[in-house]
Scaffold this motif. Structure first.
Motif, short mmCIF file in Angstrom:
data_model
loop_
_atom_site.label_atom_id
_atom_site.label_comp_id
_atom_site.label_asym_id
_atom_site.label_seq_id
_atom_site.Cartn_x
_atom_site.Cartn_y
_atom_site.Cartn_z
N VAL A 133 2.13 1.72 -3.41
CA VAL A 133 1.34 2.17 -4.49
C VAL A 133 1.09 3.87 -4.05
CG1 VAL A 133 -1.20 2.10 -5.07
CG2 VAL A 133 -0.02 0.11 -4.86
N ARG A 134 0.87 4.14 -3.01
CA ARG A 134 0.67 5.71 -2.73
C ARG A 134 1.79 6.36 -2.93
NH1 ARG A 134 -1.10 3.35 2.51
NH2 ARG A 134 0.96 4.13 3.60
N LEU A 174 -1.36 -1.05 -10.92
CA LEU A 174 -0.22 -1.22 -10.05
C LEU A 174 -0.47 -2.22 -8.98
CD1 LEU A 174 2.45 -0.45 -9.55
CD2 LEU A 174 1.97 1.45 -8.14
N THR A 175 -1.68 -2.16 -8.38
CA THR A 175 -1.71 -2.73 -7.37
C THR A 175 -1.81 -4.44 -7.84
OG1 THR A 175 -2.86 -1.51 -6.02
CG2 THR A 175 -3.27 -3.83 -5.55
N VAL A 206 1.55 6.87 -7.09
CA VAL A 206 0.36 7.61 -7.23
C VAL A 206 0.72 9.13 -7.13
CG1 VAL A 206 -2.03 8.36 -6.66
CG2 VAL A 206 -1.69 5.79 -7.08
N THR A 264 11.21 0.88 -7.68
CA THR A 264 9.91 1.41 -7.82
C THR A 264 10.06 2.76 -8.04
OG1 THR A 264 10.15 1.88 -5.48
CG2 THR A 264 8.86 0.00 -5.80
N ASP A 305 0.75 -1.09 -0.04
CA ASP A 305 0.21 0.06 0.02
C ASP A 305 0.73 1.10 -0.02
OD1 ASP A 305 -2.21 -1.53 0.02
OD2 ASP A 305 -2.71 -1.22 2.21
N ARG A 338 -3.99 3.12 -9.89
CA ARG A 338 -3.79 2.55 -8.91
C ARG A 338 -3.98 0.96 -8.83
NH1 ARG A 338 -6.60 5.42 -5.95
NH2 ARG A 338 -5.22 6.86 -5.19
#
Length: 210
Positions: free
Chosen positions: A38-39, A61-62, A42, A84, A35, A58
């Protein structure tokens, strides 16, 4: 009578990934690490990126990250290292998986990890001995072709380190696997550079003692 004190076995290791990489633990805290990645991704989208497309980005990617995590976990992985952040505008198609300690029977009574590594080297293509934090380890490198029947969707360069855990009883070993996806028609020198990067990362390997 003389008492011989047994040396302590390490209870972990430290590995320093390159800048722009993140670490995902595969036993506990996996979801939280995913998480956070991902944050961050974004938050780094271009200023002009359409707001309506952010949920789709999002989700994509998840989903991709979950796929990589599942594959690493299925192979006994305990820690996943992933780039990343882009390097010169490109996110490298590579990963490193550190796998849990495994036990391998000794080659013969009274033999140690050296005999096990020698036996593995004799049947492993491209194997050679390297030293990691004072311990002899086995390194191998090969190109793996795409083979749908074997579950290999994309060809990749694979480099593996097989490392004995010092003073473990019974003998235990860690493995570190590097994978770089090979794009059709790509320059082999590019993958040689990625392998050099992985070898440099393994050069930071140190045993941890609590």
């Amino acid at each position: 009578m003389t008492t011989v004190e047994r040396r302590r076995s390490p209870n972990g290791f430290n590995l320093v990934p390159p800048p722009g990489w993140d670490v995902i633990p595969l036993r506990t805290g996996t979801r939280e690490a995913m998480d956070a990645i991902v944050r961050k991704a974004v938050s780094q989208l271009p200023a002009g990126f359409p707001k309506d497309d952010i949920p789709k980005a999002r989700l994509k990617l998840t989903q991709e990250m979950k796929k990589v995590v599942r594959r690493a976990s299925a192979k006994g992985g305990m820690t996943l290292y992933l780039p990343t952040e882009p390097l010169h505008g490109v996110v490298l198609p590579v990963s490193i998986v550190a796998s849990a300690p495994i036990e391998i029977p000794r080659v013969r009574p009274g033999s140690g990890p050296e005999a096990v590594l020698a036996a593995l080297a004799s049947v492993t293509s491209g194997a050679e001995t390297r030293e990691l934090d004072g311990i002899a380890a086995l390194r191998s490198e090969r190109d793996v072709p795409a083979d749908a029947d074997k579950g290999v969707d994309v060809a990749h360069r694979r480099v593996e380190y097989f490392v004995p855990v010092p003073d473990s009883d019974p003998d235990q070993y860690l493995s570190f696997s590097f994978s770089a996806l090979i794009a059709p028609g790509s320059d082999p020198a590019f993958y040689d550079t990625l392998v050099e990067l992985f070898d440099a990362v393994m050069g930071t390997f140190r045993w941890a003692y609590a």
